[in-house]
Write an enzyme that holds these catalytic residues in place. Sequence first.
Site, PDB file in Angstrom:
ATOM      1  N   LYS A 144      50.467  35.800  38.119  1.00 20.61           N
ATOM      2  CA  LYS A 144      50.392  36.012  39.559  1.00 20.61           C
ATOM      3  C   LYS A 144      51.135  37.293  39.888  1.00 20.61           C
ATOM      4  O   LYS A 144      52.057  37.685  39.165  1.00 20.61           O
ATOM      5  CB  LYS A 144      51.047  34.845  40.313  1.00 20.61           C
ATOM      6  CG  LYS A 144      50.547  34.711  41.739  1.00 20.61           C
ATOM      7  CD  LYS A 144      49.222  33.970  41.780  1.00 20.61           C
ATOM      8  CE  LYS A 144      48.744  33.716  43.173  1.00 20.61           C
ATOM      9  NZ  LYS A 144      47.683  32.694  43.187  1.00 20.61           N
TER      10      LYS A 144
HETATM   11  N1  GLU Z   1      44.232  33.547  43.961  1.00 18.12           N
HETATM   12  C1  GLU Z   1      43.293  32.553  43.544  1.00 18.12           C
HETATM   13  C2  GLU Z   1      44.019  31.306  43.057  1.00 18.12           C
HETATM   14  O1  GLU Z   1      45.135  31.037  43.423  1.00 18.12           O
HETATM   15  C3  GLU Z   1      42.271  33.088  42.560  1.00 18.12           C
HETATM   16  C4  GLU Z   1      42.794  33.621  41.289  1.00 18.12           C
HETATM   17  C5  GLU Z   1      41.740  34.292  40.420  1.00 18.12           C
HETATM   18  O2  GLU Z   1      40.568  34.268  40.754  1.00 18.12           O
HETATM   19  O3  GLU Z   1      42.141  34.866  39.386  1.00 18.12           O
HETATM   20  O4  GLU Z   1      43.452  30.523  42.344  1.00 18.12           O
END
Ligand code: GLU
Length: 420
Positions: free
Chosen positions: A109
């Site tokens: 993240k």
């Molecule tokens: N931000 C989204 C999540 O929390 C998508 C992450 C992604 O597609 O890599 O799942």
Amino acid sequence: MANTESPINPFETAKQQVDIVADLIGLEGGIREVLKHPKRELTVNFPVRMDDGSYRVYTGYRVQYNMARGPCKGGIRYHPQVSLDEVRALAAWMTWKCAVVNIPYGGAKGGVICDPKHMSKGELERLTRRYASEIAAFIGPEMDIPAPDVYTDSQTMAWIMDTYSMQKGYSVPGVVTGKPISLGGSEGRGEATGRGCAYVIRESAKDLGLHLKNASVAIQGFGNAGSVAANILADEQGAKIVAVSDSRGGIYNAGGLNPHAVEEFKKKSGSVVGFPGAKAISNEEVLETPADILIPAALENQITKKNADKIRAKIVAEAANGPTLPEADTVLFQKKITVLPDILANAGGVTVSYFEWAQDIQGFFWPLAEVNSRLERVMVQSYNDVHRVAGERKVHHRTAAYALAIQRVVDAIRIRGIYP
Ligand code: GLU
């Protein structure tokens, strides 16, 4: 992003969740410690030229939690309350999320502490490009693939893709997902989180004998995930959306709100608040609305031990990441509320991100119907897996989802062995 009354550290929550499952599956100390530590963390401080000619220094993070099962995957968030511990928690949750839907990724993240609502497009572009170049050495299609998250979107991804590609000297579409279709984005990615959430609600409702036609739905957070889930539940299942909210407040109408009209209204006015024919309610009241289904689709730490007892839904489907605290989980379980945990309920987004990455790498793109039917297959299978484990182990769905996910990560760690 703790609620202001009781600052709760989401990474403590994330570690607590690992411990609960590690006890359940009898995981020994060493591997347990691996699961409670991020593999790699990067903090970057970088200047951005503002529109008035001044410079401001911003702080950003990228945490790569675990890559035992494949390249790291996870979004980038822009928010004033981003912190390293929040990003760590979100990176851990991405690890379990990718494992629960069985896509070949680890978790990561990113986040930048900023207030995107008070920045111009030019300032956001310069912030994004500089942040992207600061983390460029640590991302890439085989290493770590960012995507949108809170207050970032396909335009943000286009800037990251361009910045990374400029540094490489050739186009690298697979470095991020959630891109515009014209740059190698996937059909269906924009609505995938909400669509996936609607699929798992549908499957759970079947198991509970709850008819979705005219079932009432309350949604906290009317952004990408919440609004799409509302549209799909209303259009495809005939459910009635009775309450929705955003960061400015909520609206309620027992007779049902037309989610498309609310979306249009929000686009023009910037908020759902003031939508004609609806009663104004607070964000907390949305959670306590008498509705069959509650979808927390905003931020972390919303359902706490203070309000868990007041939740009246039969199903809580977590479109947001980390909306329920462990202490509240117990209360909801005792009240026989089915909680469809974040790592399952919002995994549609990363699942279609995986499809996007696979399409980019092959240079071969799929039609929307194919994306959606593959997404449906993954979500139904994952829901069934979690539901089966919940039955076998006699635990609630969050613990079951974690048990499934953590076991998959542990299997990968064990079979690879500890280096050297
Ligand atoms: N931000 C989204 C999540 O929390 C998508 C992450 C992604 O597609 O890599 O799942």
